[in-house]
Design a protein around this motif. Structure first.
Motif, PDB file in Angstrom:
ATOM      1  N   PHE A 129       0.843  -1.191   0.000  1.00  0.00           N
ATOM      2  CA  PHE A 129       0.000   0.000   0.000  1.00  0.00           C
ATOM      3  C   PHE A 129       0.889   1.255   0.000  1.00  0.00           C
ATOM      4  CE2 PHE A 129      -3.916  -1.817   2.478  1.00  0.00           C
ATOM      5  CZ  PHE A 129      -4.231  -2.625   1.400  1.00  0.00           C
ATOM      6  N   SER A 130       0.316   2.367  -0.446  1.00  0.00           N
ATOM      7  CA  SER A 130       0.993   3.656  -0.285  1.00  0.00           C
ATOM      8  C   SER A 130       0.984   4.020   1.203  1.00  0.00           C
ATOM      9  CB  SER A 130       0.260   4.731  -1.082  1.00  0.00           C
ATOM     10  OG  SER A 130      -0.994   5.017  -0.480  1.00  0.00           O
ATOM     11  N   THR A 131       1.752   5.029   1.569  1.00  0.00           N
ATOM     12  CA  THR A 131       1.765   5.475   2.975  1.00  0.00           C
ATOM     13  C   THR A 131       0.365   5.872   3.424  1.00  0.00           C
ATOM     14  OG1 THR A 131       4.048   6.214   2.809  1.00  0.00           O
ATOM     15  CG2 THR A 131       2.743   7.151   4.599  1.00  0.00           C
ATOM     16  N   GLY A 132      -0.336   6.615   2.595  1.00  0.00           N
ATOM     17  CA  GLY A 132      -1.693   7.025   2.940  1.00  0.00           C
ATOM     18  C   GLY A 132      -2.625   5.838   3.115  1.00  0.00           C
ATOM     19  N   GLN A 133      -2.514   4.850   2.229  1.00  0.00           N
ATOM     20  CA  GLN A 133      -3.355   3.647   2.335  1.00  0.00           C
ATOM     21  C   GLN A 133      -3.020   2.853   3.595  1.00  0.00           C
ATOM     22  OE1 GLN A 133      -2.316   1.992  -1.540  1.00  0.00           O
ATOM     23  NE2 GLN A 133      -4.441   2.273  -2.219  1.00  0.00           N
ATOM     24  N   LYS A 134      -1.749   2.777   3.947  1.00  0.00           N
ATOM     25  CA  LYS A 134      -1.351   2.084   5.179  1.00  0.00           C
ATOM     26  C   LYS A 134      -1.988   2.769   6.389  1.00  0.00           C
ATOM     27  CE  LYS A 134       3.065   0.370   3.468  1.00  0.00           C
ATOM     28  NZ  LYS A 134       4.528   0.539   3.505  1.00  0.00           N
ATOM     29  N   ASN A 135      -1.951   4.095   6.398  1.00  0.00           N
ATOM     30  CA  ASN A 135      -2.559   4.840   7.509  1.00  0.00           C
ATOM     31  C   ASN A 135      -4.060   4.610   7.566  1.00  0.00           C
ATOM     32  OD1 ASN A 135      -0.028   5.856   8.103  1.00  0.00           O
ATOM     33  ND2 ASN A 135      -0.373   7.789   7.061  1.00  0.00           N
ATOM     34  N   GLN A 136      -4.706   4.620   6.409  1.00  0.00           N
ATOM     35  CA  GLN A 136      -6.144   4.370   6.364  1.00  0.00           C
ATOM     36  C   GLN A 136      -6.463   2.983   6.895  1.00  0.00           C
ATOM     37  OE1 GLN A 136      -6.678   5.100   2.208  1.00  0.00           O
ATOM     38  NE2 GLN A 136      -7.036   7.286   2.475  1.00  0.00           N
ATOM     39  N   PHE A 137      -5.683   1.991   6.490  1.00  0.00           N
ATOM     40  CA  PHE A 137      -5.922   0.614   6.938  1.00  0.00           C
ATOM     41  C   PHE A 137      -5.717   0.482   8.450  1.00  0.00           C
ATOM     42  CE2 PHE A 137      -4.622  -3.952   7.237  1.00  0.00           C
ATOM     43  CZ  PHE A 137      -5.874  -4.466   6.977  1.00  0.00           C
TER      44      PHE A 137
END
Length: 188
Positions: A129-137
Motif C-alpha cells: 500500500f501507499s503510505t496514505g493507504q497504510k494509515n487508512q488501513f
C-alpha cells in the motif's frame, strides 16, 4: 470514563540526563467524545497515549471506569499508530479473519464499509500500500475492533488534506454514542 490523574513521565537517568515528557497531567474522557490532542512534535502526545495503553512505565494513575488498565479491560481500548501495527504480509481479508477470531466485538459491517469507502483492496498485502493507504488501513482496524476508547496517534501522517477531511466526515458518521476517539496530531 477514562481518567488520568497526576500523570508524570520522565525519560533518561536523573538528574543529568532526565527529560520530563509529562508533568502532572489530569484529564477525563467520557463516552461519546471526540477529542483532539494538538501539539508540536515532542510535546508528549504519543507518550500520553502509550501511558494510557500501559506501554510505558509512568507515575500517576490511569483508570477505566475506576479500575486500572490491565489484561482484563485492555480490550476496551484500540490503538492506531503511524508506526503501523498491522501484519504487513497479511491481506486485509486475512486481517479480518484474524480480528473476527480475537476481538469478540469486531464490527464486520463497519470494516466492509470503510474498506469500500477508502477503496482499499482486500487481496493486496498492506506492505504494498501507499503510505496514505497504510494509515487508512491502520485506522480502519482500530475503528472495527469494538473498543470503547479508540486512540489514534498521528493517523494522517503521509495523507493529503482531502483524505483527512473525508476521514473526519466518515468518523463523525459511523461512531456510536458510547465510542470515544482520542486523536493526536500536529496537523490542523
Amino acid at each position: 470514563m477514562l481518567a488520568i490523574k497526576e500523570l508524570k513521565k520522565t525519560y533518561g537517568v536523573p538528574p543529568l540526563e532526565e527529560k520530563k515528557a509529562l508533568t502532572g497531567i489530569n484529564l477525563e474522557f467520557s463516552p461519546g467524545e471526540l477529542v483532539g490532542l494538538f501539539g508540536e512534535n515532542g510535546a508528549g502526545k504519543t507518550t500520553l497515549l502509550k501511558c494510557i495503553l500501559n506501554l510505558l512505565k509512568f507515575d500517576g494513575e490511569i483508570t477505566l471506569d475506576g479500575e486500572p488498565i490491565t489484561r482484563k479491560n485492555i480490550g476496551r481500548l484500540s490503538f492506531a499508530t503511524c508506526e503501523h501495527s498491522f501484519f504487513p504480509n497479511l491481506s486485509p481479508a486475512g486481517h479480518r479473519d484474524f480480528c473476527r477470531e480475537h476481538f469478540p466485538r469486531w464490527r464486520e459491517k463497519r470494516f466492509q464499509a470503510l474498506m469500500e469507502f477508502f477503496d482499499l483492496p482486500m487481496d493486496r498485502v498492506p506492505r504494498k500500500f501507499s503510505t496514505g493507504q497504510k494509515n487508512q488501513f491502520e485506522v480502519i482496524l482500530s475503528l472495527c475492533q469494538g473498543a470503547d476508547y479508540i486512540l489514534m496517534d498521528e493517523p494522517f501522517a503521509g495523507n493529503d488534506v482531502f483524505n483527512r477531511e473525508d476521514f473526519y466526515k466518515v468518523l463523525l458518521g459511523i461512531l456510536e454514542p458510547t465510542e470515544t476517539v482520542i486523536l493526536s496530531t500536529h496537523l490542523l
